[in-house]
Design a protein around this motif. Structure first.
Motif, PDB file in Angstrom:
ATOM      1  N   GLU A  37       0.867  -1.262   0.017  1.00 10.12           N
ATOM      2  CA  GLU A  37      -0.210   0.190  -0.002  1.00 10.12           C
ATOM      3  C   GLU A  37       0.900   1.326  -0.029  1.00 10.12           C
ATOM      4  O   GLU A  37       1.745   1.670   1.178  1.00 10.12           O
ATOM      5  N   PRO A  38       0.968   2.146  -1.199  1.00  8.79           N
ATOM      6  CA  PRO A  38       1.792   3.087  -1.221  1.00  8.79           C
ATOM      7  C   PRO A  38       1.467   4.333  -0.448  1.00  8.79           C
ATOM      8  O   PRO A  38       2.445   5.195  -0.031  1.00  8.79           O
ATOM      9  N   GLU A  39       0.287   4.587   0.066  1.00  4.54           N
ATOM     10  CA  GLU A  39      -0.190   5.854   1.024  1.00  4.54           C
ATOM     11  C   GLU A  39       0.362   5.498   2.232  1.00  4.54           C
ATOM     12  O   GLU A  39       0.515   4.380   2.884  1.00  4.54           O
ATOM     13  N   ARG A  78       6.119   4.068  -7.719  1.00  7.64           N
ATOM     14  CA  ARG A  78       4.835   3.282  -7.376  1.00  7.64           C
ATOM     15  C   ARG A  78       3.500   4.085  -7.624  1.00  7.64           C
ATOM     16  O   ARG A  78       2.445   3.820  -7.969  1.00  7.64           O
ATOM     17  N   LYS A  79       3.257   5.487  -6.933  1.00  8.10           N
ATOM     18  CA  LYS A  79       2.271   6.304  -7.046  1.00  8.10           C
ATOM     19  C   LYS A  79       2.031   6.640  -8.613  1.00  8.10           C
ATOM     20  O   LYS A  79       0.935   6.719  -9.229  1.00  8.10           O
ATOM     21  N   HIS A  80       3.139   6.814  -9.506  1.00 11.78           N
ATOM     22  CA  HIS A  80       2.935   7.152 -10.778  1.00 11.78           C
ATOM     23  C   HIS A  80       2.378   5.967 -11.528  1.00 11.78           C
ATOM     24  O   HIS A  80       1.687   6.249 -12.497  1.00 11.78           O
ATOM     25  N   GLY A 106       1.068   2.599 -10.389  1.00 17.12           N
ATOM     26  CA  GLY A 106       0.137   2.029  -9.819  1.00 17.12           C
ATOM     27  C   GLY A 106       0.815   0.697  -9.629  1.00 17.12           C
ATOM     28  O   GLY A 106      -0.091  -0.150  -9.094  1.00 17.12           O
ATOM     29  N   ARG A 150       2.181  -2.440  -7.288  1.00 17.49           N
ATOM     30  CA  ARG A 150       1.804  -2.700  -5.924  1.00 17.49           C
ATOM     31  C   ARG A 150       2.675  -3.989  -5.562  1.00 17.49           C
ATOM     32  O   ARG A 150       2.694  -4.214  -4.304  1.00 17.49           O
TER      33      ARG A 150
END
Length: 317
Positions: free
Chosen positions: A219-221, A242-244, A246, A248
């Motif tokens: 989970e990146p958040e 990871r956020k860029h 997606g 996981r």
């Protein structure tokens, strides 16, 4: 922002102040590649780990070796089941979990000891090297919530509700753990042996971290970083990618190299090269200046700083 003139007992904790100031936990994980987790029920003094290690390794040379291996990524921590902690001066058959993450993959084993001094016979170098063979295989992941309140009250106030909630939902997998560093990012949750440290979690966010980990994902958040990453810059770059993208999966995103660059800003900047599945990115990052300060009842003033993603450029794919 907290009032610096208020009595210390009326001030918020450091974790609350950092959130108020907009501090981000990305790129703040302690360096850890392998673990020795010692079951240690009962209340923990501020120096509980140091006391346990002194009992486990009575010879000063052994303790020096433990410190040397810490520099190589071996982290020794105390763990206990969530809940109320009555004093238990002796625990026969206490569990010890050892494991790691590295080129040989992730692994975890468990064995039992009657006395802490038995740990002096354990091959610590085998843990660091990932050879294992010290106990029986143990299915991961384990979820370790820092609740070491005598180190910092935020870890207790924000960590214990997380540990209680996860312990009720995931019995046998959720544990309280001694100090993992970064009390200002409480509640902190370390996933072992996956090797990801998360911060600033509430109970619902912690549950999302656990669900992702049980599915073999990250989970990146609120992710502080991959603990085996070489530097905080690499940790931050991996989170940005990871956020860029997606992605996981546990090993989907890995930082490989970094180099400093010239900048007109007063702050330092680097470019980190990160592989993400079949693609590779150059991530340009600058370290931002302090974004404010606030008085706390934990440790005086806190002045959070952090990193800023300036650019993510695809270089192969």
């Amino acid at each position: 922002m907290s009032d610096a003139s208020a009595p210390s007992g009326q001030l918020p904790g450091c974790a609350v102040v950092v959130r108020m100031l907009g501090g981000s936990p990305a790129g703040t994980a302690a360096h850890m590649r392998s673990w020795m987790l010692i079951e240690y029920p009962g209340p923990w003094a501020g120096d509980a780990l140091e006391q346990a290690l002194a009992e486990a390794f009575p010879d000063p040379g052994q303790r020096e070796h433990v410190e040397q291996l810490r520099a190589e990524g071996l982290r020794t921590l105390l763990i206990r089941q969530p809940g109320r902690h009555a004093r238990e001066p002796h625990l026969p058959g206490r569990r010890v979990f050892v494991g790691g993450t590295g080129p040989q993959g992730r692994w975890m084993e468990c064995f039992r000891i009657d006395e802490l001094s038995e740990l002096s016979e354990v091959d610590l170098d085998a843990i660091v090297a990932g050879r294992g063979g010290l106990g029986v295989p143990h299915p991961g992941p384990m979820f370790l919530v820092c609740t070491h309140g005598t180190k910092d009250m935020c870890c207790a106030l924000l960590g214990r509700p997380l540990a209680a909630s996860l312990g009720a939902k995931y019995p046998g997998r959720a544990w309280e753990v001694s100090h993992v560093g970064g009390d200002r990012w409480a509640g902190n949750l370390l996933v072992v042996p996956d090797g990801f440290l998360h911060g600033q979690l509430d109970a619902n966010e912690a549950d999302q971290v656990v669900k992702a980990a049980l599915n073999g994902e990250v989970e990146p958040e609120n992710l502080r970083g991959r603990t085996a990453a070489a530097t905080p810059w690499s940790q931050y770059a991996e989170i940005a990618v990871r956020k860029h993208t997606g992605l996981r999966g546990l090993d989907d995103v890995i930082a490989h190299t970094e180099r400093p660059i010239e900048t007109d800003l007063e702050s330092e900047a680097r470019v980190v090269t990160v592989s993400a599945g079949p693609e590779t990115f150059d991530v340009t990052i600058s370290r931002r200046a302090e974004i404010g300060q606030g008085a706390t009842r934990c440790n005086g003033m806190v002045k959070p700083s952090g990193y800023i993603t300036e650019n993510i450029q695809l270089i192969t794919g």
